[in-house]
Design an enzyme around this catalytic site. Sequence first.
Site, PDB file in Angstrom:
ATOM      1  CG  ASP A 150      -0.816  -0.721   9.117  1.00  0.00           C
ATOM      2  OD1 ASP A 150      -1.249   0.045   9.769  1.00  0.00           O
ATOM      3  OD2 ASP A 150       0.546  -0.238   8.625  1.00  0.00           O
ATOM      4  CG  LEU A 204       6.382   0.763   0.197  1.00  0.00           C
ATOM      5  CD1 LEU A 204       7.001  -0.098  -0.864  1.00  0.00           C
ATOM      6  CD2 LEU A 204       5.331   1.914  -0.319  1.00  0.00           C
ATOM      7  N   GLY A 205       3.800  -1.595   4.162  1.00  0.00           N
ATOM      8  CA  GLY A 205       3.417  -2.254   4.780  1.00  0.00           C
ATOM      9  C   GLY A 205       3.359  -3.726   4.092  1.00  0.00           C
ATOM     10  N   GLY A 206       4.443  -4.009   3.460  1.00  0.00           N
ATOM     11  CA  GLY A 206       4.698  -5.546   3.107  1.00  0.00           C
ATOM     12  C   GLY A 206       4.472  -6.617   4.099  1.00  0.00           C
ATOM     13  N   GLY A 207       4.933  -6.376   5.285  1.00  0.00           N
ATOM     14  CA  GLY A 207       4.948  -7.422   6.450  1.00  0.00           C
ATOM     15  C   GLY A 207       3.387  -7.678   6.816  1.00  0.00           C
ATOM     16  CB  SER A 208       0.633  -5.048   7.639  1.00  0.00           C
ATOM     17  OG  SER A 208       1.386  -4.660   8.697  1.00  0.00           O
ATOM     18  CB  SER A 209       0.811  -6.875   2.493  1.00  0.00           C
ATOM     19  OG  SER A 209       0.083  -7.619   1.343  1.00  0.00           O
ATOM     20  CB  ALA A 233       9.964   0.512   1.918  1.00  0.00           C
ATOM     21  N   PRO A 280      10.172  -4.030  -0.910  1.00  0.00           N
ATOM     22  CG  PRO A 280      10.608  -1.628  -1.206  1.00  0.00           C
ATOM     23  CD  PRO A 280       9.833  -3.025  -1.811  1.00  0.00           C
ATOM     24  CE  LYS A 312       0.967   1.106   4.464  1.00  0.00           C
ATOM     25  NZ  LYS A 312       1.837   2.468   4.766  1.00  0.00           N
TER      26      LYS A 312
END
Length: 265
Positions: A132, A95-100, A93, A90, A10
């Site tokens: 998130d 961008l919420g990659g872990g939460s996604s 960063a 990344p 996101k």
Amino acid sequence: MKIEVKSNCKINLNLKIKGINEGYHLLESVFYPIDLVDELTFELIDAYDDEIIGMDLPKAANIIYKTISEFKKRFKVCEFVRVTVKKNIPIEAGLGGGSSNAAFTIKALNELFKLKLSDQEMIDFGKTIGSDVPFFIINKPSLVTGRGEIVTPLSDFKKIYGIIVFDDIYMSTKEVFQRYDALSIEGLICNKDDNENDLEQAAFSLPGGNKIKEIKDDLTKCGCVKALMSGSGGSVVGLCKKEQLNEIYNLVKRKYQRVWKFESI
């Protein structure tokens, strides 16, 4: 049985700090899901522990492993799972990659174990993993408030296009918020009402933060109509018109290596 999912990230179109409650910062932000994704494959295995392949992290620090473990405890599941990850988003960063990854793990496990959990049940469990995570269960443009766990989907929103630049400037969310608090106490957070992201000044003052500011300026110079740090950093997002996307992307790539084009989903 294998389940393959695309775990998208996101961007924040803004981020406002509205106060503190019980030690937690209260936020107000518009989150947009975009088409930069990690690819996750889930399968049941005959083993003695769950396996995560493709991420160089110890299990104790891996949010996918944590989510699987807590999910199995909560919903009384005993089988073991292997997750193969192709990581594109990344880390650290904003961008919420872990939460996604956590949210899409919840949705995949619901399907893999045939539990038929409702969205609300998955959201309620997701809150126990991270603030998130509920947003990514819903995965629609939304107004996000509270600690990030209150998600109100937007009924009227537009498709957006843009550029993300991440120049390997890793920002600790905890450190950014601590610096924000320190600067606020000292009265050094300036023109807060005009900020798109209230955390930018804090991030700019940390090691590497001057580079984030430089990227933001460069995106504007290259033709983006708006540029801001996403979340607590260190990626920077530039919004532009669809017809300008490729041109701006090519300009930005002349200076930076880690650049992505995106559109909202």
